[in-house]
Design a protein around this motif. Structure first.
Motif, short mmCIF file in Angstrom:
data_model
loop_
_atom_site.label_atom_id
_atom_site.label_comp_id
_atom_site.label_asym_id
_atom_site.label_seq_id
_atom_site.Cartn_x
_atom_site.Cartn_y
_atom_site.Cartn_z
N UNK A 1 44.07 53.31 11.75
CA UNK A 1 43.57 54.52 11.11
C UNK A 1 42.53 55.18 12.02
N UNK A 2 42.85 56.39 12.48
CA UNK A 2 41.99 57.12 13.41
C UNK A 2 41.18 58.16 12.64
N UNK A 3 39.88 58.20 12.88
CA UNK A 3 39.03 59.19 12.21
C UNK A 3 39.40 60.61 12.66
N UNK A 4 39.40 61.56 11.75
CA UNK A 4 39.66 62.95 12.12
C UNK A 4 38.62 63.45 13.12
N UNK A 5 38.96 64.49 13.82
CA UNK A 5 38.09 65.00 14.86
C UNK A 5 36.71 65.36 14.30
N UNK A 6 35.66 64.91 14.98
CA UNK A 6 34.29 65.21 14.58
C UNK A 6 33.66 64.15 13.71
N UNK A 7 34.48 63.27 13.10
CA UNK A 7 33.94 62.21 12.26
C UNK A 7 33.91 60.90 13.04
N UNK A 8 33.01 60.01 12.64
CA UNK A 8 32.87 58.71 13.30
C UNK A 8 32.98 57.61 12.26
N UNK A 9 33.26 56.40 12.73
CA UNK A 9 33.48 55.27 11.82
C UNK A 9 32.15 54.60 11.46
N UNK A 10 31.80 54.62 10.17
CA UNK A 10 30.62 53.97 9.64
C UNK A 10 31.03 52.99 8.56
N UNK A 11 30.76 51.71 8.74
CA UNK A 11 31.08 50.73 7.70
C UNK A 11 32.54 50.83 7.26
N UNK A 12 33.41 51.11 8.23
CA UNK A 12 34.82 51.18 7.90
C UNK A 12 35.26 52.46 7.24
N UNK A 13 34.39 53.49 7.23
CA UNK A 13 34.73 54.77 6.63
C UNK A 13 34.39 55.88 7.62
N UNK A 14 35.25 56.88 7.71
CA UNK A 14 34.99 58.02 8.60
C UNK A 14 33.96 58.94 7.95
N UNK A 15 32.91 59.26 8.69
CA UNK A 15 31.82 60.07 8.14
C UNK A 15 31.24 60.96 9.23
N UNK A 16 30.56 62.01 8.81
CA UNK A 16 29.97 62.93 9.76
C UNK A 16 28.69 62.43 10.36
N UNK A 17 28.00 61.54 9.65
CA UNK A 17 26.72 61.02 10.11
C UNK A 17 26.80 59.52 10.31
N UNK A 18 26.05 59.01 11.26
CA UNK A 18 26.01 57.58 11.53
C UNK A 18 24.81 56.95 10.84
N UNK B 1 22.67 54.49 11.72
CA UNK B 1 21.44 54.35 12.50
C UNK B 1 21.57 54.93 13.90
N UNK B 2 22.79 55.27 14.33
CA UNK B 2 22.98 55.82 15.65
C UNK B 2 23.29 57.30 15.60
N UNK B 3 23.86 57.82 16.70
CA UNK B 3 24.22 59.23 16.79
C UNK B 3 25.73 59.36 16.93
N UNK B 4 26.27 60.42 16.36
CA UNK B 4 27.69 60.69 16.47
C UNK B 4 27.95 61.38 17.81
N UNK B 5 28.47 60.62 18.77
CA UNK B 5 28.78 61.15 20.09
C UNK B 5 30.29 61.30 20.22
N UNK B 6 30.77 62.50 19.95
CA UNK B 6 32.20 62.82 20.08
C UNK B 6 33.08 61.87 19.27
N UNK B 7 32.65 61.58 18.04
CA UNK B 7 33.46 60.78 17.15
C UNK B 7 33.22 59.30 17.21
N UNK C 1 30.02 56.34 16.83
CA UNK C 1 28.62 56.07 16.53
C UNK C 1 28.02 55.23 17.65
N UNK C 2 27.07 55.79 18.36
CA UNK C 2 26.45 55.10 19.49
C UNK C 2 24.95 54.99 19.27
N UNK C 3 24.40 53.86 19.73
CA UNK C 3 22.95 53.67 19.70
C UNK C 3 22.39 54.27 20.97
#
Length: 658
Positions: A160-177, A179-185, A187-189
């Motif tokens: 399951x690939x997250x849609x463009x602009x969303x990142x994987x948080x706790x197994x769910x695609x979300x716009x915000x991370x 504790x990290x930052x959403x870098x092109x989809x 979540x990076x520290x």
């Protein structure tokens, strides 16, 4: 470019050009599209006719068509003739032979289809809680061990690939991370990712690592450089005890050893140690994931963010105490800064006794999330004291504060109530914030007891050495100190413990009694030894007629200027002449070496206070047992030796219970 949502057509990936041996020096890499006709996986981009990872592709290094010289590889979007630590140059790529399915154990040794590489061996099982999943590499489609809680190409489930602009948080695609930052989809520290160091797309040089958002050459204390990252070898299941020494499926890493047993208070949830009282992925039970916009408090999902979090987007609560989000949503600290109490600051301004961990100021002596070492989380029902996870102190009132238990009698972050924090220079005593540190001394922004503090012994600048403790304001050898105490006390690293009666060290250092059990004669028990005492949470036998934190009934806290008399909180220190108010607190000037005889007299380093007089040793035939002097010939709690308790109804005569 369209957004990919699943991987149903992985088998139909088309290789537009391929080389028979892409690991050979100078060989060109295959050109292919991850999801035909024109879509790339998260973290990859279209260059010409195919998808590439510009951080590692030697013909598209950093940007499309930027070709590295012959015999050089691309690392972090920069051409280099030398591969980073723990990687090997196979052809034009730097690879980790312990994890690459294309080069498993040696360059050119590929795993069979569907298998991943772990510890340099092809396998169908991954370490810890990771799973085998399809991935996309510069050498073509592959398989790897991934964490479906964080992998945006396998989010929540394989494929399951997250849609463009969303990142994987706790197994769910979300716009915000979280504790990290959403870098092109993804979540990076930003405090530790070498390809997004300090800000997204800011890559360190190939021979550098990222510490506190700044590219550097040395890891922070408590972590070890593995490849281009700094890892905690005590807790990382993929690098347990040594770099890339992966634990087996379902195993966790505890103290640098692979095991199936988590520390007390934590639960092994498919290879990850979880605190079920606060883990949004395993709230109350393994696998119980809290929905978006909810937090886990006391093992139940609540439709509200925790006190230290904020709803930065419509879909996820996010921490505001990290390097990437410090004090406000999407407010990242600058390279070289740290997050200090929600404010971006210089690491030099971390309070005395604090250390930088993951881009934030933490007190390794008292942080329940970084106790003794960065990333070492204390189990539920414990707190961090002197860098060790221990149970709560006697008489403290325990509350569940946003999923973690707090002693509101003495916790400066939850003083008297959850979230009620004392300011710098205040001490929390009996649930009340006292100005000017009360009876303690101010060192930096913290309040410490110079008579007992390992970090500030005698003065703010003196730290004791390992195997020493601060005893009456003087660093002393622990072994020698407890040697004469008849086995009732033990040396526990930086402090000594009454192992016959201390529920945090019952029978041995670090042996914590379960909730609602106390330590009696070195064994945990749910039954108090005397009918005159009552068991109060978290597990202390107290006399309700005199206990200042459990006065009359469990949980009733007297004010610092009150004493508990006959089960009632009584003003003016209960009227006792030996208990004057010193610094806003009732103190026993007969025994307090910091206020001996009166509020102003401090005994010299190494001296005790006996009957209101400073003395270097116990008087006459009395013997020192821990902090007190006792007559072992008559004391029913120390009859014939320290910690030798007479049973109920007996008296101590000439050192013998009768």
């Amino acid at each position: 470019m369209s957004s990919a949502r699943s991987l149903p057509f992985l088998a139909s990936v088309v290789l537009l050009a391929a080389c028979s041996n892409s690991s050979a020096p100078g060989a060109k890499l295959p050109v292919y599209v991850d999801f035909p006709p024109d879509t790339c996986a998260v973290g990859r981009t279209i260059c010409g006719a195919g998808c590439v990872d510009p951080l590692s592709h030697p013909q598209n290094c950093g940007i499309c068509d930027s070709v590295c010289p012959a015999n050089q590889a691309c690392v972090g979007g920069i051409c280099t003739a030398t591969c980073p630590r723990d990687t090997t140059q196979c052809g034009s790529l730097c690879v980790n032979l312990k994890t690459s399915a294309k080069h498993c154990g040696a360059c050119g040794t590929a795993c069979p289809d569907g298998q991943a590489c772990s510890n340099g061996t092809c396998t169908n099982e991954c370490p810890g809680s990771q799973v085998v999943a399809p991935t996309f590499t510069n050498e073509g489609p592959s398989t790897s061990c991934v964490n479906i809680k964080t992998d945006s190409n396998n989010c929540g489930k394989v494929g399951f690939v997250c849609p463009e602009g969303l990142a994987c948080n706790n197994g769910q695609c979300a716009g915000s991370c979280l504790s990290g930052a959403n870098c092109s989809g993804v979540c990076d520290d930003l405090a530790s990712n070498p390809n997004n160091c300090g800000s997204c797309a800011n890559a360190c040089n190939p021979n550098q690592i990222c510490v506190n958002g700044r590219c550097t050459s040395a890891c922070a204390s408590g972590t070890t450089q593995c490849g281009r990252g700094c890892l905690n070898l005590l807790t990382d299941a993929s690098s347990c005890g040594a770099c890339f020494n992966a634990c087996g499926k379902g195993q966790v890493c505890v103290g640098g050893q692979c095991t199936t047993e988590c520390p007390a208070g934590q639960t092994n949830c498919s290879g990850s140690c979880s605190m079920l009282v606060s883990d949004e992925n395993n709230c109350g039970s393994c696998g119980n994931l809290c929905p978006a916009r909810e937090s886990c408090v006391g093992g139940a999902c609540f439709a509200a963010c925790a006190a230290s979090d904020s709803l930065c987007t419509e879909d996820r609560c996010s921490s505001l105490s990290s390097f990437s989000q410090c004090g406000a949503c999407d407010q990242s600290c600058l390279p070289g800064q740290v997050c200090n109490a929600g404010t971006c600051d210089s690491p030099l301004n971390c309070p005395v006794g604090f250390q930088v961990a993951d881009g934030a100021c933490v007190n390794l002596q008292s942080s329940t999330l970084n106790c003794g070492a960065p990333g070492k989380v204390c189990p539920a029902h414990t707190t961090c004291q002197n860098g060790q996870c221990v149970g709560f102190t006697e008489g403290g009132v325990i509350k569940d504060c946003s999923g973690r238990y707090a002693n509101i009698s003495g916790d400066p972050s939850n003083c008297g109530a959850c979230g009620q924090a004392c300011t710098g220079g205040q001490q929390c005593l009996q649930g009340t914030c006292l100005d000017d540190c009360g009876t303690l001394s101010q060192c930096g922004s913290g309040c410490v007891d110079l008579r007992t503090s390992f970090l500030h012994c005698g003065d703010c600048d003196t730290t004791c050495s390992p195997q020493q403790a601060c005893i009456e304001g003087q660093c002393a050898d622990l072994g020698s100190f407890v040697a004469t105490m008849d086995g009732a006390f033990a040396a526990c690293g930086m402090f000594y413990a009454a192992i016959k009666s201390d529920r945090n060290n019952c029978g041995a250092c670090g042996a914590i009694c379960p909730m609602n059990q106390d330590c009696v004669d070195g064994a945990c028990t749910a039954t108090c030894p005397s009918s005159a005492t009552t068991m109060c949470p978290p597990g202390n036998c107290v006399d309700l007629t005199t206990a200042i934190n459990n006065c009359g009934v469990c949980g009733t806290i007297c004010k610092p200027t009150e004493r508990c008399v006959a089960g009632v909180c009584t003003a003016d220190c209960g009227g006792s002449l030996n208990l004057p108010v010193c610094g806003g607190v009732c103190l026993n000037v007969n025994t307090d070496s910091g206020h001996c005889g009166d509020c102003a007299t401090v005994c010299s380093a190494g001296q005790m206070c006996l009957a209101g007089v400073c003395a270097a040793r116990c008087a006459g035939t009395q013997k020192r047992c821990g902090d007190t002097c006792v007559d072992t010939s008559t004391s029913p709690s120390n009859c014939g030796g320290c910690g030798k308790r007479c049973v109920a109804g007996q008296t101590c005569v000439a050192g013998v219970c009768q």
